[in-house]
Write an enzyme that holds these catalytic residues in place. Sequence first.
Site, PDB file in Angstrom:
ATOM      1  N   LYS A 121     -60.434 -56.331  28.680  1.00 25.09           N
ATOM      2  CA  LYS A 121     -60.582 -56.843  29.984  1.00 25.09           C
ATOM      3  C   LYS A 121     -59.078 -57.379  30.680  1.00 25.09           C
ATOM      4  O   LYS A 121     -58.910 -58.468  30.204  1.00 25.09           O
ATOM      5  CB  LYS A 121     -61.517 -57.528  30.770  1.00 25.09           C
TER       6      LYS A 121
ATOM      7  N   GLU B  39     -58.882 -74.557  31.928  1.00 27.41           N
ATOM      8  CA  GLU B  39     -60.352 -74.523  32.442  1.00 27.41           C
ATOM      9  C   GLU B  39     -61.335 -73.388  32.036  1.00 27.41           C
ATOM     10  O   GLU B  39     -62.373 -73.592  31.699  1.00 27.41           O
ATOM     11  CB  GLU B  39     -59.992 -74.560  34.020  1.00 27.41           C
TER      12      GLU B  39
ATOM     13  N   CYS C 240     -46.643 -69.738  29.642  1.00 29.38           N
ATOM     14  CA  CYS C 240     -47.845 -70.551  29.000  1.00 29.38           C
ATOM     15  C   CYS C 240     -47.040 -71.660  28.199  1.00 29.38           C
ATOM     16  O   CYS C 240     -47.129 -72.895  28.235  1.00 29.38           O
ATOM     17  CB  CYS C 240     -48.869 -69.899  28.021  1.00 29.38           C
TER      18      CYS C 240
ATOM     19  N   GLU D  14     -55.977 -69.143  23.339  1.00 30.03           N
ATOM     20  CA  GLU D  14     -54.427 -69.365  24.035  1.00 30.03           C
ATOM     21  C   GLU D  14     -54.475 -70.115  25.461  1.00 30.03           C
ATOM     22  O   GLU D  14     -54.373 -69.054  26.276  1.00 30.03           O
ATOM     23  CB  GLU D  14     -53.465 -68.381  23.407  1.00 30.03           C
TER      24      GLU D  14
ATOM     25  N   GLU E  42     -50.482 -78.251  34.368  1.00 31.37           N
ATOM     26  CA  GLU E  42     -49.818 -77.129  34.180  1.00 31.37           C
ATOM     27  C   GLU E  42     -49.780 -76.618  35.419  1.00 31.37           C
ATOM     28  O   GLU E  42     -50.760 -76.088  36.097  1.00 31.37           O
ATOM     29  CB  GLU E  42     -50.552 -76.182  33.166  1.00 31.37           C
TER      30      GLU E  42
END
Length: 493
Positions: free
Chosen positions: A182, A238, A291, A257, A389
């Site tokens: 996906k 989250e 990231c 990750e 972040e």
Amino acid sequence: MPAIPKLDVRSYQMYINGKWVDSDSKKGFGVYDPSTEELIANAPEANASDVDRAVAAAKAAFQEGPWPSTTAQERGRVLFRLAEKIRQNTVMLAELETRNTGKPIVEAEFDVSDAATCFEYYGGMATKIVGSVNPVPDNAVSFTLKEPVGIAGQIIPWNYPLLMAAWKLAPALAAGCTCVLKPAEQTPLTALELAHWFHNVGIPAGVVNIITGFGDTCGSRLVKHPSVDKIAFTGSAEVGKIVLKDAADTVKRVTLELGGKSPNIFFADADFEAAIDGALFGVFINQGQVCSAGSRIFVQRPIYKKFVEAMTEKTKKITLGAPLERTTKMGPLVSKDQHNRVRYYQELGKETAKLAVGGGPAKEFAKGFYVEPTIFYDVDPSARIAREEIFGPVASVIPFEDEQEAISMANDSNYGLAAAVWTRDIFKALRVVKSLRVGVIWANHMQPTYVEAPWGGYKQSGFGRELGPSGVEEYLETKQVYINLSEKPIGWY
């Protein structure tokens, strides 16, 4: 500046069981160019029944189709052929990736090349999956088999769409798994283009299925599906927590990750010019939507003032522009939602720290989700811009006195994905490397990522590893086999 030609609006379908299909609901959603805000494609909106179709196809391909009997050599050849298709279509894929994500075309070209390299690496790895012989004391033989985990549900983010698809698909296919992939709803196009070559390179129907849709109606069903044996997810912490909870009911294997708030540490003895470049590259590449972005920049006090000034001057020269222009160094953020998120943190930073440069939307663009590359300095390590972040081009520069203080502040984070340390002192560098609680660390560099080496984080940056030999291990089960060589009865009764 020459006009960028418009891309014809194309309606895509999903790829399930070797066929292009619409969603059962016949619903769809728009895909946009973030530099112009124009519609460039329509994609089908998968619902639970579409997920069920894709999983059923993957299950049949794993249990009944030709894939389980395909040799490791042939699986490797399939991946090599797919890599070659990617390389042959670099121009098309890079342009599509740029139009869909807003990243500069030069970066997109690197991503396409890296995706091909990933399939090549795991093409070679397919024949290197081996078990072991276990020494046991009795008159017996014990050995270990490595077998595919089964059906893999794979959910990828929007910042590196084609590359993240490769990171997920390549090791899974090398291991002998079947997949339901996906893509992020914002950026599904290059993953769908990849599917056009599956049949030609020898991937049987059902082995790879690509579904497009939203997390609550599509991704959640994939995670919860009782026939899915493993979930690989890359995204926010989250959502990762939700994925972990949803997967718990079926006790399926999960790898996560989940991003980070990576420290980039500069000691006074570092090569100054290289350090400045490393600081900027670490936080502004791909518009900061990385990231492992080095968004917490720790600078030793003797060079702190000079460092902030040099960063500021170089940042003012960064070329924002149309992402298809080869001189562009920063394009727009991927979506309006992401633009609003970054703008929120820019304004928040102004309330809690000093602003060196940037801090707002890029006003020279009438259209597109552009923001200025932004540097805050004298940032309190406890400030939200230094802890949360942001996933955008926003740097927090923080001074430190000595090695121990740098290590202490760097480790004071819920995240632990990556870090970098800059110094000419090899002893100091290695002490810092050993002290930081992160999964990836660079010395005198920032962001180099190779398929040959493992990738993943500590703490709330997730668990499990992608890339390298570790990446294929995540798609393998371990089976221990015991063969008794004695004909005597057990003799217990």
